[in-house]
Scaffold this active site. Structure first.
Site, PDB file in Angstrom:
ATOM      1  N   ASP A   1       0.956  -1.201   0.065  1.00 55.26           N
ATOM      2  CA  ASP A   1      -0.044   0.008  -0.156  1.00 55.26           C
ATOM      3  C   ASP A   1       0.988   1.372   0.058  1.00 55.26           C
ATOM      4  O   ASP A   1       2.207   0.990   0.251  1.00 55.26           O
ATOM      5  CB  ASP A   1      -0.980   0.087   1.290  1.00 55.26           C
TER       6      ASP A   1
ATOM      7  N   GLU B   1       0.226  -1.134   5.902  1.00 52.19           N
ATOM      8  CA  GLU B   1       1.207  -0.461   6.896  1.00 52.19           C
ATOM      9  C   GLU B   1       1.076   0.995   7.043  1.00 52.19           C
ATOM     10  O   GLU B   1       1.140   1.619   8.196  1.00 52.19           O
ATOM     11  CB  GLU B   1       2.528  -0.807   6.226  1.00 52.19           C
ATOM     12  N   GLU B   2       0.615   1.866   5.758  1.00 54.44           N
ATOM     13  CA  GLU B   2       0.409   3.181   5.929  1.00 54.44           C
ATOM     14  C   GLU B   2      -0.586   3.654   6.860  1.00 54.44           C
ATOM     15  O   GLU B   2      -0.756   4.787   7.035  1.00 54.44           O
ATOM     16  CB  GLU B   2       0.469   3.788   4.738  1.00 54.44           C
TER      17      GLU B   2
ATOM     18  N   HIS C   1       5.943   9.903   0.967  1.00 56.87           N
ATOM     19  CA  HIS C   1       4.807  10.477   1.391  1.00 56.87           C
ATOM     20  C   HIS C   1       4.676  12.142   0.996  1.00 56.87           C
ATOM     21  O   HIS C   1       3.671  12.757   1.064  1.00 56.87           O
ATOM     22  CB  HIS C   1       4.698  10.692   3.173  1.00 56.87           C
TER      23      HIS C   1
HETATM   24  N1  BES Z   1       8.698   3.423   5.240  1.00 54.17           N
HETATM   25  C1  BES Z   1       8.001   3.996   6.270  1.00 54.17           C
HETATM   26  C2  BES Z   1       8.887   4.124   7.559  1.00 54.17           C
HETATM   27  C3  BES Z   1      10.111   4.777   7.657  1.00 54.17           C
HETATM   28  C4  BES Z   1      10.222   6.043   7.320  1.00 54.17           C
HETATM   29  C5  BES Z   1      11.306   4.166   8.188  1.00 54.17           C
HETATM   30  C6  BES Z   1      11.211   6.871   7.352  1.00 54.17           C
HETATM   31  C7  BES Z   1      12.406   4.873   8.151  1.00 54.17           C
HETATM   32  C8  BES Z   1      12.455   6.229   7.898  1.00 54.17           C
HETATM   33  C9  BES Z   1       6.629   3.647   6.482  1.00 54.17           C
HETATM   34  O1  BES Z   1       5.894   3.252   5.316  1.00 54.17           O
HETATM   35  C10 BES Z   1       5.768   4.519   7.026  1.00 54.17           C
HETATM   36  O2  BES Z   1       5.837   5.997   6.428  1.00 54.17           O
HETATM   37  N2  BES Z   1       5.247   4.552   8.181  1.00 54.17           N
HETATM   38  C11 BES Z   1       4.142   5.463   8.938  1.00 54.17           C
HETATM   39  C12 BES Z   1       3.515   4.605   9.812  1.00 54.17           C
HETATM   40  C13 BES Z   1       2.269   5.291  10.290  1.00 54.17           C
HETATM   41  C14 BES Z   1       1.422   6.005   9.178  1.00 54.17           C
HETATM   42  C15 BES Z   1       1.529   4.503  11.265  1.00 54.17           C
HETATM   43  C16 BES Z   1       5.054   6.476   9.323  1.00 54.17           C
HETATM   44  O3  BES Z   1       6.173   6.476   9.908  1.00 54.17           O
HETATM   45  O4  BES Z   1       4.409   7.672   9.303  1.00 54.17           O
HETATM   46 ZN    ZN Z   2       7.032   2.138   3.954  1.00 52.03          ZN
END
Ligand code: BES
Ligand code: ZN
Length: 459
Positions: A90, A155-156, A431
């Protein structure tokens, strides 16, 4: 020619094919946050199933109440470690659309990058591991160890379905592994690969402030009722002080102080505040007093407002006292802080600080604790070798500030180690508009992953 040389040669020849596989997946708008995209989310899941199957893996699509999960595995290899690759198909919403140079779901090659929503986060990075397994298979070589895959589509937005799945009987046995491998983060910098040994956790909330029954003329009624927009902004500001300290009572109680060795290690990394401010387009950086930028980003908790709404947003002016105001907020947490506990602290704070005349609703959206990995584990040693070979430079050890909410739960249930091997770059724009993944890093990631299975099998 050795087995690994044959694979390296195959990887060279297969680059166009690997790029096509990624482009195909990027064309599917699998936005998990928006129910309007439920169908493409399913299409993406099916596409990942097909890719896993053509990599020679036993694959299953697992239905849930939300986006499907995908499980795949190669044959067991007795006496060798087992790896579980976790990733997500996703993506975040592509808005604001007008800031994209080319449409978000039309992957475009530009300056050595592939530009599309999900290119780095996480379709490109996830596919490196599927392609590496496919390469062993295509070269007629059985993988030297068992590799399992668990890929999700939520995951997002907090991994709710995966959390339910993990709790079902028999699942921990099915997923049993020695190490969980995740590529969903970044290298330290261009030309400097990294192994990440820590991620922050998160606790995410929505806050609603309700005032009068309906919007009111601010001339006739302003001054006689509390304005929900003002009340909400006052509360949101009370949550943090000018020194960047979060004001929830008890919030810092379980936060472990940074180790001197970590602070030294990070201060020896080549990091410039001025360059960083430039990259982000700000005149000054800001954060908790007493900590460096890397410390603030990687190992200190934070509070952010992500969305804020109330009243009239259209052209020109409109004089009202709005009936409602709302906000989306979150706290990034460091290991040893619990999202549930922070939720309780916030609830109490909101109750104690809501002024008369306002009705509140606090919605706990999702969360997950942070993770720290033992940087001296043999798995890290194996990954170090594979990365050095593929990226031409030994990786440095870093932590990162993003969150992969389900990781802590998987570690606990499976009692496994974790390898966070990010192939992305800090300026990939995850993002954000014009998200990209450097094509060379995609290929290097595939190669590092192919060698990782060899290195892990030597342990
Ligand atoms: N890939 C990211 C996590 C990440 C971001 C790891 C930057 C290391 C550095 C993951 O897909 C993500 O963006 N997760 C969200 C989770 C949240 C929506 C619960 C995040 O970190 O904002
Ligand atoms: Zn991610």
């Amino acid at each position: 020619m050795s087995d690994l040389q044959a694979i390296d040669q195959y990887l060279q020849q297969s680059q166009p094919k690997h790029l096509d596989v990624l482009k195909d997946l990027l064309r599917i708008p699998s936005v998990s946050a928006d129910p309007a995209f439920a169908e493409p989310v399913r299409t993406a899941a099916q596409s990942v199933v097909d890719t896993l199957e053509s990599a020679g893996l036993q694959t299953r699509l697992i239905e849930t109440q939300g986006p499907p999960l995908i499980y795949a595995e190669s044959p067991p290899v007795p006496g060798k470690p087992v790896a579980l690759v976790y990733g997500h198909y996703d993506v975040q919403p592509p808005d604001p659309l007008d800031l994209w140079t080319t449409p978000p779901f039309e992957p475009t090659e530009r300056d050595g990058n592939l530009v599309a929503r999900g290119a780095t986060d996480d379709k490109g990075q996830m596919l490196t591991h599927i392609n590496s397994v496919a390469a062993w298979n295509a070269c007629g070589q059985p993988l030297p160890m068992q590799v399992k895959f668990l890929i999700e589509g939520e995951e997002e937005v907090g991994s709710e379905q995966l959390e339910h799945y993990l709790a079902q009987p028999g699942i921990s046995e099915q997923l049993a592994c020695d190490v969980i491998v995740i590529s969903d983060s970044s290298q330290y910098a261009d030309g400097q690969p990294a192994i990440t040994y820590g991620l922050r956790g998160i606790a995410y909330f929505e806050l609603h402030f309700d005032g009068p029954r309906q919007d009111l003329h601010s001339g006739s009624f302003g001054g006689a009722v509390r304005n929900p927009a003002i009340a909400l902004s006052q509360l949101l500001s009370k949550l943090i002080d000018e020194q960047g300290r979060i004001q929830l009572p008890g919030f810092y109680d379980t936060v472990e102080p940074l180790q001197d060795s970590e602070r030294e290690m990070w201060s020896s990394l080549n990091f410039s505040d001025a360059d960083f401010a430039n990259q982000l387009g700000v005149k000054a950086l800001h954060g908790e007093h007493g900590f460096s930028t890397l410390e603030r980003r990687w190992a200190r908790p934070t509070y952010d407002v992500h969305g804020l709404w109330s009243g009239y947003q259209g052209e020109g002016g409109k004089t009202i006292v709005p009936a409602k105001a709302g906000a989306k907020i979150s706290f990034r947490l460091v290991p040893n802080q619990s999202p549930q506990q922070v939720g309780q602290q916030l609830r109490q704070f909101v109750q104690e600080n809501t002024p008369p005349g306002i009705q509140i609703e606090l919605i706990d959206l999702h969360g997950g604790p942070g993770v720290v990995v033992d940087p001296n584990s043999p798995f890290v040693g194996a990954a170090h070798k594979a990365i050095e070979l593929a990226f031409g430079k030994p990786p440095v050890l870093i932590r990162e500030g993003g969150s992969i909410p389900i990781v802590a739960e998987m570690v606990e249930r499976l009692n496994a180690d974790v390898l966070l091997l990010g192939w992305g770059l800090d300026d990939d724009g995850a993002h954000s508009p014009n998200e990209k993944f450097r094509i060379e890093d995609y290929f290097r990631g595939i190669r590092a992953s192919s060698h990782l299975w060899h290195q892990l099998a030597q342990l």
